[in-house]
Design a protein around this motif. Structure first.
Motif, mmCIF file in Angstrom:
data_model
loop_
_atom_site.group_PDB
_atom_site.id
_atom_site.type_symbol
_atom_site.label_atom_id
_atom_site.label_comp_id
_atom_site.label_asym_id
_atom_site.label_seq_id
_atom_site.Cartn_x
_atom_site.Cartn_y
_atom_site.Cartn_z
ATOM 1 N N THR A 11 63.197 48.391 13.972
ATOM 2 C CA THR A 11 63.401 48.763 15.366
ATOM 3 C C THR A 11 64.841 48.493 15.761
ATOM 4 O O THR A 11 65.361 47.401 15.559
ATOM 5 C CB THR A 11 62.459 47.963 16.292
ATOM 6 N N TYR A 47 56.853 50.784 8.582
ATOM 7 C CA TYR A 47 57.626 51.125 9.771
ATOM 8 C C TYR A 47 59.095 50.791 9.563
ATOM 9 O O TYR A 47 59.452 49.807 8.921
ATOM 10 C CB TYR A 47 57.107 50.361 10.995
ATOM 11 N N ASP A 59 58.471 47.210 22.386
ATOM 12 C CA ASP A 59 58.699 46.563 21.093
ATOM 13 C C ASP A 59 60.194 46.261 20.988
ATOM 14 O O ASP A 59 61.012 47.156 20.776
ATOM 15 C CB ASP A 59 58.234 47.526 19.991
ATOM 16 N N THR A 116 55.983 45.867 15.593
ATOM 17 C CA THR A 116 55.737 47.303 15.641
ATOM 18 C C THR A 116 54.324 47.631 15.185
ATOM 19 O O THR A 116 53.643 48.480 15.768
ATOM 20 C CB THR A 116 56.762 48.058 14.765
#
Length: 222
Positions: A57, A54, A81, A39
């Motif tokens: 994901t 971050y 991603d 990411t």
């Protein structure tokens, strides 16, 4: 290579010249184990900034960057991603569809993430290929090179790339912005080379390549 990341479309030629311009859309995958910095790489490339905070994901996320490759070629990159946790692996076939390039990422401080490169590339080759059956162009990112010495030797990385058919590898760092541009530019060049081959004409054969005559939007993250 001119870049529209910050200033929008810089190409302001005459209408005749604009008609000659090719507008290409490429989908690239960014894959690898969780926590290797995928990411951060995507956001560094598309937004020009870095964060170490971050969120995980879930499934997949994507960002877009638009750039002028040359005076006659405008490229819109979709960087996907892909989540690194194994519990999301059953979804990868859907996310891989129409991809024309891939960056596999491992963390130079985690040998286990290097060990997983083989699995990721095998999964990739099983689920997406070029029209003639060849694997899609792939590069390897040895990420977090800013932290210190790598736990993997250059010789081991070179050997793995040769065994897996990976084009080349780069020591990268999203934090210090090292070799991210260079690595993804190599993939762009490979994708553009495919559009110049009759065998991989995006209009007739490779459904993983899309040409559009419509104006491209400025880059955005979703």
């Amino acid at each position: 290579m001119m870049d529209s990341r910050y200033n929008g479309d810089r190409y302001n030629g005459s209408p005749a010249k604009q008609q000659e311009r090719r507008d290409l859309v490429f989908k690239f995958l960014v894959i690898g184990d969780y926590g290797v910095g995928k990411t951060s790489i995507v956001r560094r490339y598309t937004e020009g900034k870095f964060s170490s905070n971050y969120k995980l994901t879930v499934g997949a996320d994507f960002c877009v960057r638009s750039l002028m490759w040359d005076a006659k070629t405008r490229v819109s990159l979709q960087l996907w991603d892909i989540a690194g946790h194994e519990r999301f692996s059953y979804m990868t076939r859907v996310y891989y569809k129409y991809a024309i390039g891939c960056a596999v990422v491992f963390d130079v401080t985690r040998y286990s993430s290097f060990n997983s490169v083989n699995r990721w590339v095998t999964d990739l080759n099983d689920k997406v290929i070029l029209d003639d059956g060849r694997p899609i162009p792939t590069v390897l990112f040895a990420n977090k090179s800013d932290i210190g010495d790598s736990c993997v030797s250059d010789e081991a990385i070179n050997k793995l790339c040769k065994e897996l058919g990976i084009l080349c590898w780069f020591k990268t760092s999203a934090k210090s912005d090292t070799n991210i541009e260079e690595g993804l530019s190599r993939l762009v060049q490979e994708a553009i080379n495919l559009t110049k081959s009759d065998e991989h004409s995006p209009l007739e054969k490779a459904d993983s390549l899309v040409l559009t005559e419509q104006p491209l939007e400025k880059e955005k993250c979703c």
